[in-house]
Design a protein around this motif. Structure first.
Motif, short mmCIF file in Angstrom:
data_model
loop_
_atom_site.label_atom_id
_atom_site.label_comp_id
_atom_site.label_asym_id
_atom_site.label_seq_id
_atom_site.Cartn_x
_atom_site.Cartn_y
_atom_site.Cartn_z
N LEU A 56 0.81 -1.22 0.00
CA LEU A 56 0.00 0.00 0.00
C LEU A 56 0.85 1.27 0.00
CD1 LEU A 56 -2.94 -0.93 2.37
CD2 LEU A 56 -2.80 -1.04 -0.10
N THR A 59 -0.13 3.00 -5.11
CA THR A 59 -1.23 2.35 -5.81
C THR A 59 -0.84 2.09 -7.27
OG1 THR A 59 -3.54 2.49 -6.43
CG2 THR A 59 -2.35 4.55 -6.35
N ALA A 67 -7.54 3.95 -6.52
CA ALA A 67 -6.85 3.98 -5.22
C ALA A 67 -7.74 3.37 -4.13
CB ALA A 67 -6.46 5.40 -4.86
N TRP A 70 -7.64 -0.34 -4.57
CA TRP A 70 -6.34 -0.86 -4.16
C TRP A 70 -6.25 -0.98 -2.63
CZ3 TRP A 70 -2.76 -2.99 -7.17
CH2 TRP A 70 -1.49 -3.22 -6.63
N VAL A 71 -6.66 0.08 -1.95
CA VAL A 71 -6.61 0.08 -0.48
C VAL A 71 -7.62 -0.91 0.08
CG1 VAL A 71 -7.05 1.49 1.57
CG2 VAL A 71 -5.71 2.42 -0.31
#
Length: 88
Positions: A56, A59, A67, A70-71
Motif C-alpha cells: 500500500l 497504488t 486507489a 487498491w486500499v
C-alpha cells in the motif's frame, strides 16, 4: 483564581475553592491524553504494517476509484490474514 475561604463565597463568585477538583481534572486530562496516544500508536503501527506487507505504499491503479479499490483489497487481505492465524 483559587479561593481558600469558605464554600459559600466560592459558590457566590462561581469559582471552585478546592484544589481537589483541579487535581482530579488534571488526572482525567492525562488519562485522556494517554488513551488517545495509545490509540494513535496502534493505528500508526497498523498503517505501517499495511504499507510494508500489502503493497500500500503506492497504488498501481489510476484515479481515486482505483486507489480506493487498491486500499480496499489491501485491507481485505490484511483481515483475511488476521482471521487465519491459528491461536493456541
Amino acid at each position: 483564581m483559587r479561593l481558600t475561604v469558605g464554600r459559600d463565597r466560592a459558590h457566590s463568585t462561581g469559582v471552585e475553592s478546592t484544589t481537589h477538583t483541579s487535581a482530579c481534572h488534571r488526572l482525567v486530562s492525562w488519562a485522556r491524553v494517554r488513551m488517545k496516544r495509545n490509540r494513535r500508536v496502534g493505528i500508526e503501527a497498523r498503517i505501517s504494517h499495511l504499507k510494508r506487507g500489502f503493497g500500500l505504499r503506492r497504488t498501481r491503479l489510476r484515479r481515486l476509484s482505483g486507489a480506493q479499490t487498491w486500499v480496499g483489497l489491501g485491507v481485505f487481505a490484511y483481515n483475511l490474514q488476521r482471521r487465519t492465524v491459528i491461536r493456541p
